[in-house]
Design a protein around this motif. Structure first.
Motif, PDB file in Angstrom:
ATOM      1  N   LEU A 192     -37.645   2.781   3.805  1.00  0.00           N
ATOM      2  CA  LEU A 192     -37.485   3.385   5.127  1.00  0.00           C
ATOM      3  C   LEU A 192     -36.021   3.452   5.554  1.00  0.00           C
ATOM      4  N   ASN A 193     -35.100   3.221   4.618  1.00  0.00           N
ATOM      5  CA  ASN A 193     -33.698   3.488   4.913  1.00  0.00           C
ATOM      6  C   ASN A 193     -33.036   2.465   5.846  1.00  0.00           C
ATOM      7  N   VAL A 194     -33.655   1.300   6.020  1.00  0.00           N
ATOM      8  CA  VAL A 194     -32.992   0.310   6.872  1.00  0.00           C
ATOM      9  C   VAL A 194     -32.507  -0.905   6.098  1.00  0.00           C
ATOM     10  N   HIS A 229     -33.830  10.665   4.757  1.00  0.00           N
ATOM     11  CA  HIS A 229     -34.044  10.758   6.211  1.00  0.00           C
ATOM     12  C   HIS A 229     -34.855  11.991   6.577  1.00  0.00           C
ATOM     13  N   LEU A 266     -38.394  10.970   5.928  1.00  0.00           N
ATOM     14  CA  LEU A 266     -38.919  10.050   6.935  1.00  0.00           C
ATOM     15  C   LEU A 266     -39.447  10.795   8.161  1.00  0.00           C
ATOM     16  N   LYS A 267     -39.002  12.026   8.352  1.00  0.00           N
ATOM     17  CA  LYS A 267     -39.557  12.804   9.457  1.00  0.00           C
ATOM     18  C   LYS A 267     -41.017  13.152   9.207  1.00  0.00           C
ATOM     19  N   ILE A 293     -36.026  13.074  17.772  1.00  0.00           N
ATOM     20  CA  ILE A 293     -35.484  12.603  16.494  1.00  0.00           C
ATOM     21  C   ILE A 293     -36.196  13.296  15.335  1.00  0.00           C
ATOM     22  N   LYS A 294     -37.515  13.439  15.465  1.00  0.00           N
ATOM     23  CA  LYS A 294     -38.278  14.035  14.372  1.00  0.00           C
ATOM     24  C   LYS A 294     -38.262  15.555  14.424  1.00  0.00           C
ATOM     25  N   ASN A 334     -34.911   4.152  15.152  1.00  0.00           N
ATOM     26  CA  ASN A 334     -34.293   5.482  15.064  1.00  0.00           C
ATOM     27  C   ASN A 334     -34.177   5.927  13.617  1.00  0.00           C
ATOM     28  N   LEU A 335     -33.716   5.000  12.761  1.00  0.00           N
ATOM     29  CA  LEU A 335     -33.532   5.349  11.348  1.00  0.00           C
ATOM     30  C   LEU A 335     -34.881   5.588  10.683  1.00  0.00           C
ATOM     31  N   GLY A 380     -36.378   8.863  11.254  1.00  0.00           N
ATOM     32  CA  GLY A 380     -35.850  10.002  10.513  1.00  0.00           C
ATOM     33  C   GLY A 380     -34.451  10.451  10.910  1.00  0.00           C
ATOM     34  N   LEU A 381     -33.730   9.619  11.676  1.00  0.00           N
ATOM     35  CA  LEU A 381     -32.329   9.914  11.944  1.00  0.00           C
ATOM     36  C   LEU A 381     -31.544   9.354  10.760  1.00  0.00           C
ATOM     37  N   SER A 382     -30.589  10.122  10.219  1.00  0.00           N
ATOM     38  CA  SER A 382     -29.793   9.541   9.135  1.00  0.00           C
ATOM     39  C   SER A 382     -28.716   8.659   9.765  1.00  0.00           C
ATOM     40  N   LYS A 383     -28.135   7.779   8.947  1.00  0.00           N
ATOM     41  CA  LYS A 383     -27.114   6.872   9.476  1.00  0.00           C
ATOM     42  C   LYS A 383     -25.917   7.660   9.994  1.00  0.00           C
ATOM     43  N   GLU A 406     -26.017  10.733  11.203  1.00  0.00           N
ATOM     44  CA  GLU A 406     -26.395  11.345  12.478  1.00  0.00           C
ATOM     45  C   GLU A 406     -26.329  10.322  13.603  1.00  0.00           C
TER      46      GLU A 406
END
Lengths: 298, 277
Positions: free
Chosen positions: A51-53, A71, A74-75, A102-103, B95-96, B99-102, B104
């Protein structure tokens, strides 16, 4: 079947500690997956990486066959991690508006999703005034906003009261019945057993098992037996072709089968050998026992 | 870009504390106009600040941007907390995940900072223009619109300062501590400057080094305008001092601040990339 997420040889190290070790598995569309493991087994870390964190140490993961960036992918994903994170000073409705922004989707779904989780009446209350159960339900509504290809839930019932747990499970089952792919991380086995079709078992960051839930509980079952002359019974069991092994606990002898054998047939064989037992129960292992066996043995 | 600004606007405008601070800042900015009302009247000695020439074009650009620059601290609080609160509410993580990229995410903060600096600059421009038209002794168009580089300097000054706030918020993750750290750093830079200045009174070396540090470079953008006032100059020459001084905005001063801003933004981005949330 369409692949949604593919994880290959993923490793994450926090200093000396290896939280995830060389983990690989694949999520296919339409199944309900459970990631099982005790606390600290790397479930959340694995999800965090995809999930990119959380940054991976090595290995790779691909969303939707790697056609789009993480990202962007992830939307199309709905996810809640550990506890619900929202802006406490904003109402549920405004928080969801922000998620829509955001999405990159419009606001039309907000009311529908709030209805699913039963928060319509409180939608204009501030998030900070919500109970934990309501927060968790709002998180699910938020994850559903984009009608996701996959819903990822990390310990969704953690810390909830029985009523809250029941509500969340009902929602998950409802979503699963609509054919949404779900990935559910949990240390609660009955939860996974109830909703999941597939399971990945982790321990200390390593994969112990991955496959269908019903295949995991695939053993032929076992007998629980009681008899005054234990040595005689044990001797009989040892010579029996269908018995794989035996254990003794609290005056009960447990005999594990390696080939199918009905209780009545087994009883008949016992009587023919002159053993009249006082207690005979045939059982299949629950996921919990399977899980404990898996995590203890290795 | 509009999408990112819109996201940030929803976050800020629904936060009561931020909203009040932003409003307070702009009300204070407008209150620069109140300086015109400062009047002393001690029988023999009459003093009306507005008549001392502080609102004369083009001096007003210098004076007002300098005074408005002192108020930037209000917006610093907003900016530090808009970053640090994302950590304390863990909404940065959400937020991430949503689907917000880092990239962004950082950009949404940077755009907000630019918008704050831009609105402040426009605001100061309008107020100064109005005040000047009322009080200035010179109202020829070419005089009114001379020395506008002070507004550019003002914009850069706010932008640089807010980038520092952005970085402090990212680094420390707690608003109060981040603001504390900025204040502590300010005093370290300020007092060490005074101390070294005391040691090397006769050489320029201390200034040459400190001109490259964050706070001194921000300060250099708009030099203090007080000594440029007619009344002050007269007093000084009566006391036998020459206060002639270089007030101009120099390109290298702008370049140093922009350099710091770029570094702060880049470091914030690096932090976000490297950190496990």
């Amino acid at each position: 079947m369409e692949t949604i997420l593919q994880i290959s040889n993923l490793t994450k190290k926090y200093g000396n500690l290896t939280a995830v070790k060389n983990l690989s598995f694949t999520i296919k569309k339409g199944n309900v997956y459970g990631i099982l493991g005790p606390n600290g087994s790397g479930k959340s870390t694995t999800l965090g990486i995809t999930l990119n964190v959380v940054n991976k140490t090595s290995g790779d993961f691909k969303w939707f066959d790697g056609a789009i960036s993480t990202h962007e992918a992830l939307k199309k994903v709905g996810a809640i991690i550990e506890r619900p994170n929202f802006y406490p000073y904003m109402s549920a409705y405004k928080n969801l508006k922000l998620v829509c922004k955001i999405k990159d989707i419009d606001y039309s779904k907000i009311d529908e999703k709030l209805e699913i989780v039963g928060l319509t009446e409180r939608k204009h209350s501030k998030f900070s005034t919500y109970s934990l159960g309501m927060k968790q339900r709002l998180a699910i509504a938020s994850a559903l906003l984009n009608d996701p290809e996959i819903l990822i839930l990390d310990e969704p019932t953690n810390g909830l009261d029985p009523q809250g747990i029941h509500q969340i499970r009902a929602i998950i089952q409802q979503i699963a019945s609509q054919g949404t792919t779900i990935l559910l991380a949990s240390h609660l086995l009955d939860e996974v057993e109830k909703v999941c079709t597939h399971v990945v078992v982790l321990r200390k960051g390593e994969k112990l098992y991955s496959g269908r839930v019903d295949e995991m509980i695939s053993s032929e079952g076992f007998f629980e037996l009681k008899y005054e002359d234990e040595p005689k019974l044990l001797q009989f069991l040892e010579q029996h072709a269908s018995i794989e092994k035996t254990t003794q606990k609290d005056g009960l002898i447990t005999a594990f089968l390696n080939t199918p054998l009905s209780a009545s047939e087994f009883n008949k064989q016992l009587v023919e050998s002159g053993i009249y037992i006082s207690h005979l129960v045939m059982r299949k292992e629950s996921l919990e026992e399977q899980f404990l066996q898996l995590t203890d043995n290795k | 870009m509009l999408r990112l600004l819109n996201i940030e606007f929803i976050k800020l405008w629904n936060n009561k504390a931020s909203k009040i601070l932003i409003l307070a800042y702009f009300i204070l900015l407008s209150s620069i106009a109140l300086i015109s009302a400062i009047k002393f009247d001690f029988g023999m000695f009459k003093f009306h600040l507005a008549e001392q020439g502080i609102f004369n074009f083009p001096y007003i650009w210098h004076f007002n941007t300098f005074v408005a620059g002192l108020l930037k601290f209000f917006l610093l609080i907003v900016i530090v907390s808009m970053v640090a609160n994302e950590y304390s509410n863990k909404t940065i993580k959400q937020n991430l995940i949503d689907g917000l990229s880092k990239k962004e995410w950082i950009l949404s903060k940077v755009y907000t900072v630019v918008v704050f600096a831009l609105i402040s600059t426009v605001f100061v421009f309008v107020i100064s223009l109005i005040l000047g038209l009322i009080f200035s002794s010179y109202t020829e168009i070419n005089i009114i619109f001379s020395d506008l580089e002070y507004l550019v300097a003002f914009f850069i000054k706010l932008f640089g300062f807010f980038c520092l706030g952005l970085f402090a918020g990212m680094l420390i993750k707690r608003s109060a501590f981040a603001i504390g750290a900025i204040v502590v750093y300010f005093f370290i830079e300020f007092f060490s400057y005074l101390i070294f200045k005391g040691f090397y009174r006769d050489s320029d070396i201390v200034d040459n080094i400190y001109n490259f540090l964050p706070f001194k470079s921000l300060w250099n953008l708009i030099d203090e305008p007080g000594s440029r006032l007619g009344a002050v100059k007269e007093l000084a020459s009566a006391a036998g001092q020459d206060l002639s001084y270089d007030y101009a905005v120099h390109w290298y001063e702008i370049a140093i601040v922009l350099g710091w801003s770029a570094l702060f933004i880049y470091l914030s981005y690096r932090l976000l990339l490297k950190r496990d949330l």
